[in-house]
Design a protein around this motif. Structure first.
Motif: not given
Length: 68
Positions: A24-27, A46-49, A54-55
């Motif tokens: 999983d990706v994030g900031t 963040e999840r592209p889908e 998400d968030g």
């Protein structure tokens, strides 16, 4: 080089209680110091889908994610 706010990251470990998986990706949105003196990084996932994570915000230490 230490991770900085707004760096992109990828989780290296699963975080089952938060419903997150390695990859999983994030900031990084904040950096704080834990009671034991170690740095803690607040990551916005963040999840592209989209989806339930998400968030989502989660606090991790640097060993649990890699910089993008």
């Amino acid at each position: 080089m230490l991770p900085q706010e707004l760096d992109g990251v990828t989780l290296l470990v699963d975080v089952p209680l938060a419903g997150l998986q390695a990859g999983d990706v994030g900031t990084i949105v904040a950096i704080t110091r834990a009671d034991d003196g170690r740095l803690r990084y607040t990551i916005e996932i963040e999840r592209p889908e989209g989806g339930t994570a998400d968030g989502q915000l989660i606090d991790l230490d640097a060993s649990q994610f890699g910089l993008d």
